[in-house]
Write a protein that holds these residues in place. Structure first.
Motif, PDB file in Angstrom:
ATOM      1  N   PRO A   1       5.769 -37.867  -8.535  1.00  0.00           N
ATOM      2  CA  PRO A   1       6.308 -39.139  -9.018  1.00  0.00           C
ATOM      3  C   PRO A   1       5.649 -40.296  -8.275  1.00  0.00           C
ATOM      4  CG  PRO A   1       7.901 -38.037  -7.611  1.00  0.00           C
ATOM      5  CD  PRO A   1       6.756 -37.084  -7.804  1.00  0.00           C
ATOM      6  N   GLU A   2       5.628 -41.455  -8.876  1.00  0.00           N
ATOM      7  CA  GLU A   2       5.022 -42.620  -8.255  1.00  0.00           C
ATOM      8  C   GLU A   2       5.814 -43.023  -7.021  1.00  0.00           C
ATOM      9  OE1 GLU A   2       2.951 -46.689  -9.849  1.00  0.00           O
ATOM     10  OE2 GLU A   2       4.640 -45.869 -10.954  1.00  0.00           O
ATOM     11  N   VAL A   3       5.121 -43.343  -5.952  1.00  0.00           N
ATOM     12  CA  VAL A   3       5.764 -43.746  -4.698  1.00  0.00           C
ATOM     13  C   VAL A   3       5.481 -45.225  -4.483  1.00  0.00           C
ATOM     14  CG1 VAL A   3       5.877 -43.358  -2.201  1.00  0.00           C
ATOM     15  CG2 VAL A   3       5.513 -41.424  -3.737  1.00  0.00           C
ATOM     16  N   LYS A   4       6.495 -46.045  -4.736  1.00  0.00           N
ATOM     17  CA  LYS A   4       6.345 -47.493  -4.569  1.00  0.00           C
ATOM     18  C   LYS A   4       7.234 -48.036  -3.465  1.00  0.00           C
ATOM     19  CE  LYS A   4       4.557 -48.931  -8.945  1.00  0.00           C
ATOM     20  NZ  LYS A   4       4.371 -50.120  -9.736  1.00  0.00           N
ATOM     21  N   ILE A   5       8.322 -47.325  -3.179  1.00  0.00           N
ATOM     22  CA  ILE A   5       9.216 -47.709  -2.089  1.00  0.00           C
ATOM     23  C   ILE A   5       9.442 -46.463  -1.233  1.00  0.00           C
ATOM     24  CG2 ILE A   5      10.358 -49.558  -3.406  1.00  0.00           C
ATOM     25  CD1 ILE A   5      12.719 -47.640  -3.828  1.00  0.00           C
ATOM     26  N   GLY A  27      11.969 -44.879  -0.446  1.00  0.00           N
ATOM     27  CA  GLY A  27      12.927 -43.939  -1.031  1.00  0.00           C
ATOM     28  C   GLY A  27      12.299 -42.988  -2.043  1.00  0.00           C
ATOM     29  N   ASP A  28      11.162 -43.380  -2.636  1.00  0.00           N
ATOM     30  CA  ASP A  28      10.474 -42.533  -3.611  1.00  0.00           C
ATOM     31  C   ASP A  28       9.822 -41.307  -2.963  1.00  0.00           C
ATOM     32  OD1 ASP A  28      11.168 -44.384  -5.561  1.00  0.00           O
ATOM     33  OD2 ASP A  28       9.193 -45.354  -5.569  1.00  0.00           O
ATOM     34  N   VAL A  29       9.672 -41.347  -1.653  1.00  0.00           N
ATOM     35  CA  VAL A  29       9.022 -40.244  -0.936  1.00  0.00           C
ATOM     36  C   VAL A  29       9.825 -38.957  -1.094  1.00  0.00           C
ATOM     37  CG1 VAL A  29       8.423 -39.415   1.376  1.00  0.00           C
ATOM     38  CG2 VAL A  29       7.821 -41.731   0.681  1.00  0.00           C
ATOM     39  N   GLY A  32      11.469 -37.821  -3.662  1.00  0.00           N
ATOM     40  CA  GLY A  32      11.094 -37.176  -4.924  1.00  0.00           C
ATOM     41  C   GLY A  32       9.706 -36.559  -4.864  1.00  0.00           C
ATOM     42  N   ALA A  33       8.783 -37.259  -4.227  1.00  0.00           N
ATOM     43  CA  ALA A  33       7.423 -36.740  -4.122  1.00  0.00           C
ATOM     44  C   ALA A  33       7.393 -35.466  -3.272  1.00  0.00           C
ATOM     45  CB  ALA A  33       6.499 -37.803  -3.532  1.00  0.00           C
ATOM     46  N   ARG A  41       3.926 -43.571   2.553  1.00  0.00           N
ATOM     47  CA  ARG A  41       5.217 -44.127   2.975  1.00  0.00           C
ATOM     48  C   ARG A  41       5.029 -45.099   4.136  1.00  0.00           C
ATOM     49  NH1 ARG A  41       8.328 -43.931   7.097  1.00  0.00           N
ATOM     50  NH2 ARG A  41       7.145 -42.267   8.084  1.00  0.00           N
TER      51      ARG A  41
END
Length: 143
Positions: free
Chosen positions: A82-86, A88-90, A92-93, A122
């Protein structure tokens, strides 16, 4: 019996104070001597190695094959992250990396390498976020 006899002589600074050691890029005199001996002979030696390999010399064959098709240090990994932009997205990745590891798509070493790239991303995002926040605080203090 557990201590080394000369342990006191092998510890400490490798050079005397003020002695930086060899300069970067310095080469050993044996390496320089071998290179001067081989200078101008590379083509003839390569042709000889190829002839020996074709004649069945397994050592020459191995040498030639290592130059033609060297072992790869890694392979391209095709997993969907998944795209990591913030920051918190880490989560999911890393969950996707773990799932790929569980499914056998990635080896443990490959999963660690992909996870380290996600971690670097991150840290970059957090560094950028801190820079933006610091700049905003500095502007607020000035105004």
């Amino acid at each position: 019996m557990g201590t080394r006899k000369y342990a006191t002589k092998t510890r400490g600074r490798p050079f005397a104070a003020g002695n930086p050691g060899k300069p970067k890029g310095a080469r050993h005199k044996v390496t320089l001597a071998v290179e001067s001996l081989l200078e101008g002979e590379a083509e003839r030696l390569t042709r000889k190695a190829i002839k020996l390999a074709l004649a069945g010399d397994t050592t020459a064959l191995k040498l030639c094959m290592e130059r033609i098709a060297p072992l790869r240090k890694g392979r391209p990994v095709a997993i969907t992250l998944p795209e990591v932009k913030i920051p918190g997205d880490v989560v999911g990745a890393l969950a996707a990396v773990t799932a790929a590891l569980s499914d056998g798509q990635l080896s443990p070493a490959e999963a660690c390498e992909v996870a380290s790239v996600v971690e670097l991303q991150r840290r970059a995002i957090e560094t950028q976020d801190l820079e933006v926040r610091l700049h905003a605080l500095e502007e607020r203090l000035r105004g």
